[in-house]
Design a protein around this motif. Structure first.
Motif, PDB file in Angstrom:
ATOM      1  N   PRO A 198       0.789  -1.228   0.114  1.00 13.02           N
ATOM      2  CA  PRO A 198      -0.011   0.028   0.044  1.00 13.02           C
ATOM      3  C   PRO A 198       0.940   1.209   0.054  1.00 13.02           C
ATOM      4  O   PRO A 198       1.925   1.209   0.782  1.00 13.02           O
ATOM      5  CB  PRO A 198      -0.736  -0.233   1.224  1.00 13.02           C
ATOM      6  N   ALA A 199       0.489   2.113  -0.738  1.00  9.13           N
ATOM      7  CA  ALA A 199       1.336   3.236  -0.857  1.00  9.13           C
ATOM      8  C   ALA A 199       1.860   4.003   0.136  1.00  9.13           C
ATOM      9  O   ALA A 199       2.710   4.686   0.375  1.00  9.13           O
ATOM     10  CB  ALA A 199       0.621   4.311  -1.794  1.00  9.13           C
ATOM     11  N   HIS A 200       0.809   4.098   1.398  1.00  6.84           N
ATOM     12  CA  HIS A 200       0.976   4.841   2.614  1.00  6.84           C
ATOM     13  C   HIS A 200       1.938   4.139   3.478  1.00  6.84           C
ATOM     14  O   HIS A 200       2.223   4.715   4.494  1.00  6.84           O
ATOM     15  CB  HIS A 200      -0.212   5.748   3.194  1.00  6.84           C
ATOM     16  N   ALA A 201       1.975   2.912   3.374  1.00  6.83           N
ATOM     17  CA  ALA A 201       2.821   2.027   4.249  1.00  6.83           C
ATOM     18  C   ALA A 201       4.184   2.193   4.372  1.00  6.83           C
ATOM     19  O   ALA A 201       4.745   2.635   3.463  1.00  6.83           O
ATOM     20  CB  ALA A 201       2.439   0.419   3.761  1.00  6.83           C
ATOM     21  N   HIS A 202       4.790   2.025   5.599  1.00  4.96           N
ATOM     22  CA  HIS A 202       6.168   1.993   5.833  1.00  4.96           C
ATOM     23  C   HIS A 202       6.812   0.487   5.826  1.00  4.96           C
ATOM     24  O   HIS A 202       6.052  -0.368   6.596  1.00  4.96           O
ATOM     25  CB  HIS A 202       6.529   2.665   7.150  1.00  4.96           C
ATOM     26  N   VAL A 203       7.416   0.306   4.764  1.00  3.90           N
ATOM     27  CA  VAL A 203       8.020  -1.106   4.499  1.00  3.90           C
ATOM     28  C   VAL A 203       9.376  -1.134   4.903  1.00  3.90           C
ATOM     29  O   VAL A 203      10.297  -0.496   4.720  1.00  3.90           O
ATOM     30  CB  VAL A 203       7.839  -1.557   2.923  1.00  3.90           C
ATOM     31  N   ILE A 204       9.628  -2.198   5.633  1.00  3.48           N
ATOM     32  CA  ILE A 204      11.077  -2.637   6.112  1.00  3.48           C
ATOM     33  C   ILE A 204      11.307  -3.967   5.614  1.00  3.48           C
ATOM     34  O   ILE A 204      10.507  -5.124   5.815  1.00  3.48           O
ATOM     35  CB  ILE A 204      11.374  -2.779   7.655  1.00  3.48           C
ATOM     36  N   GLU A 205      12.173  -4.370   4.671  1.00  5.58           N
ATOM     37  CA  GLU A 205      12.687  -5.538   4.061  1.00  5.58           C
ATOM     38  C   GLU A 205      13.909  -5.871   4.851  1.00  5.58           C
ATOM     39  O   GLU A 205      14.864  -5.175   5.412  1.00  5.58           O
ATOM     40  CB  GLU A 205      12.736  -5.741   2.676  1.00  5.58           C
ATOM     41  N   ALA A 206      13.847  -7.450   5.443  1.00  2.12           N
ATOM     42  CA  ALA A 206      14.922  -8.012   6.041  1.00  2.12           C
ATOM     43  C   ALA A 206      15.299  -9.488   5.605  1.00  2.12           C
ATOM     44  O   ALA A 206      14.560  -9.785   4.631  1.00  2.12           O
ATOM     45  CB  ALA A 206      14.874  -8.028   7.586  1.00  2.12           C
ATOM     46  N   ALA A 207      16.438  -9.883   6.324  1.00  2.00           N
ATOM     47  CA  ALA A 207      16.958 -11.187   5.655  1.00  2.00           C
ATOM     48  C   ALA A 207      15.963 -12.627   6.219  1.00  2.00           C
ATOM     49  O   ALA A 207      15.370 -12.486   7.451  1.00  2.00           O
ATOM     50  CB  ALA A 207      18.177 -11.583   6.348  1.00  2.00           C
ATOM     51  N   HIS A 208      15.981 -13.525   5.606  1.00  2.00           N
ATOM     52  CA  HIS A 208      15.416 -14.671   6.225  1.00  2.00           C
ATOM     53  C   HIS A 208      16.036 -15.826   5.540  1.00  2.00           C
ATOM     54  O   HIS A 208      16.454 -15.930   4.140  1.00  2.00           O
ATOM     55  CB  HIS A 208      13.978 -14.633   5.586  1.00  2.00           C
ATOM     56  N   PRO A 209      16.390 -17.012   6.035  1.00  2.00           N
ATOM     57  CA  PRO A 209      16.152 -17.371   7.315  1.00  2.00           C
ATOM     58  C   PRO A 209      17.017 -16.978   8.440  1.00  2.00           C
ATOM     59  O   PRO A 209      16.952 -17.175   9.494  1.00  2.00           O
ATOM     60  CB  PRO A 209      16.090 -19.129   6.966  1.00  2.00           C
ATOM     61  N   VAL A 210      18.248 -16.356   8.097  1.00  2.00           N
ATOM     62  CA  VAL A 210      18.976 -15.850   9.023  1.00  2.00           C
ATOM     63  C   VAL A 210      18.904 -14.415   9.191  1.00  2.00           C
ATOM     64  O   VAL A 210      19.323 -13.556   8.074  1.00  2.00           O
ATOM     65  CB  VAL A 210      20.583 -16.315   8.634  1.00  2.00           C
ATOM     66  N   PRO A 211      18.587 -13.812  10.395  1.00  2.00           N
ATOM     67  CA  PRO A 211      18.391 -12.463  10.536  1.00  2.00           C
ATOM     68  C   PRO A 211      19.844 -11.679  10.218  1.00  2.00           C
ATOM     69  O   PRO A 211      20.958 -12.159  10.215  1.00  2.00           O
ATOM     70  CB  PRO A 211      18.356 -12.394  12.057  1.00  2.00           C
ATOM     71  N   ASP A 212      19.669 -10.300   9.914  1.00  2.00           N
ATOM     72  CA  ASP A 212      20.549  -9.356   9.532  1.00  2.00           C
ATOM     73  C   ASP A 212      20.451  -7.977  10.581  1.00  2.00           C
ATOM     74  O   ASP A 212      19.312  -8.016  11.006  1.00  2.00           O
ATOM     75  CB  ASP A 212      20.651  -9.353   8.159  1.00  2.00           C
TER      76      ASP A 212
END
Length: 367
Positions: A75-89
């Protein structure tokens, strides 16, 4: 003839039935909930799950935490954070802090909508004092290589986290929390999905409700309903090491009645010290190819419903009695199924699917 049954089309029928947007929309239509003052979506299917909620309540701030390359079409107004899987970063650590801050900012009397899907355990984290990200990475890699069941892994993750197992929502000071979840665990327990990131703490000082809006059972039933041939098996028994499952499943299929056989769950794989490229579904498919080598009229597709299998761009593989060659022995020993299956033209690549309800094995045995 086996060619008349499109196994990939049937797989998509199962996946489409549990897509995050459709599952959330169905839930909101059938059982309306209080208008949320904030929407939080976390997991591989976070974007899909957030869409109908953001459409229903466009003024509610929306935070989405999802896997790398899964954040498009948010959604245009959403704040999106992308991260790693399956090992966190590092991005997983930033996502965990953002979740904490979003929950803690709730005003008295406010309503929170949590949308949770598989993958959340790695995508967002806040570590306890004295634990480093390097330690978490090493522990995660060791768990993944051990072939530990997801329930055991998530229990350990919860113990080493400040946001899992109801701890995130312990910081909520509003009136109500509603969690809608896609289940990627055996038994569909909210305390296990995403290591309980959307679960409430004991004696929560707010009203809490939770719904499982999609599951492996729903996907399997959709596969069976779409099949042009009789469904002989519909079971959630894909729980064991792939080296044990392959001969067991192959024997059952060889002895079973002609028709469609649908099995769901999440197998595990133990990795050698220096593993090659692949995932649990590809490892199982390669093992099955060996077991059914030379068998006429039997085709098997095994793939993750999220569209990814291990740290690869494939969801799984589609094999038959002609797939196996003896070079597969070495690929199995080295956990290097991806390039071997690619060379045999057996990989299944779908891209992100907008859901995550474990894995589907779909087999057709011809008359």
């Amino acid at each position: 003839m086996s060619e008349a049954v499109d196994l990939l089309k049937l797989w998509w029928a199962g996946v489409d039935a549990v897509r995050g947007d459709r599952a959330v929309a169905r839930s909101l239509d059938s059982d309306p909930l209080p208008a949320p003052d904030r929407i939080i979506a976390v997991g591989k299917a976070a974007v899909a799950m957030a869409k109908p909620a953001a459409q229903s309540w466009p003024d509610a701030p929306c935070l989405i935490v999802t896997k790398y390359h899964h954040g498009s079409d948010a959604p245009a107004h959403a704040h999106v954070i992308e991260a790693a899987h399956p090992v966190p970063d590092d991005a997983s650590m930033a996502a965990g802090r953002a979740l904490q801050e979003a929950v803690a900012s709730a005003q008295p009397g406010s309503n929170l909508l949590m949308l949770v899907s598989g993958g959340a355990s790695a995508l967002a984290e806040v570590l306890p004092d004295g634990m480093t990200l390097d330690t978490l990475k090493a522990d995660t890699n060791a768990l993944l290589a051990s072939g530990a069941p997801i329930g055991e892994m998530n229990t350990l993750r919860t113990q080493r986290s400040r946001i899992k197992g109801g701890k995130l929502l312990a910081g909520f000071g509003g009136a109500t929390v509603t969690t809608l979840a896609l289940s990627d665990v055996e038994g569909d327990g909210l305390a296990t999905i995403g290591s309980g990131i959307g679960d409430a703490p004991a004696d929560a000082p707010f009203d809490f409700a939770a719904r499982i809006v999609a599951s492996n059972a729903i996907a399997r039933d959709a596969v069976a309903a779409a099949s042009p041939v009789a469904t002989q098996t519909n079971a959630e028994t894909l729980y064991d090491d792939v080296t044990l499952l392959a001969p067991r499943i192959a024997a059952a299929l060889k002895a079973g009645a002609p028709g469609l056989h649908v099995i769901g769950g999440e197998p595990v794989v133990q990795l050698p010290e220096a593993p090659g490229m692949g995932g649990r579904n590809m490892a199982l498919a390669l093992g099955l190819a060996r077991e059914i080598a030379g068998t006429f009229g039997l085709r098997i597709l095994v793939a993750g419903t999220d569209g990814t299998d291990g740290p690869t761009d494939a969801a799984g593989a589609l094999i038959d009695g002609d797939t196996w060659t003896d070079s597969g022995h070495d690929a199995l020993a080295r956990a290097d199924a991806y390039p071997w299956l690619a060379n045999r033209g057996a990989l299944v690549k779908t891209g992100p699917t907008g859901t995550n309800v474990m894995d589907l094995l779909i087999a057709h045995k011809a008359d």
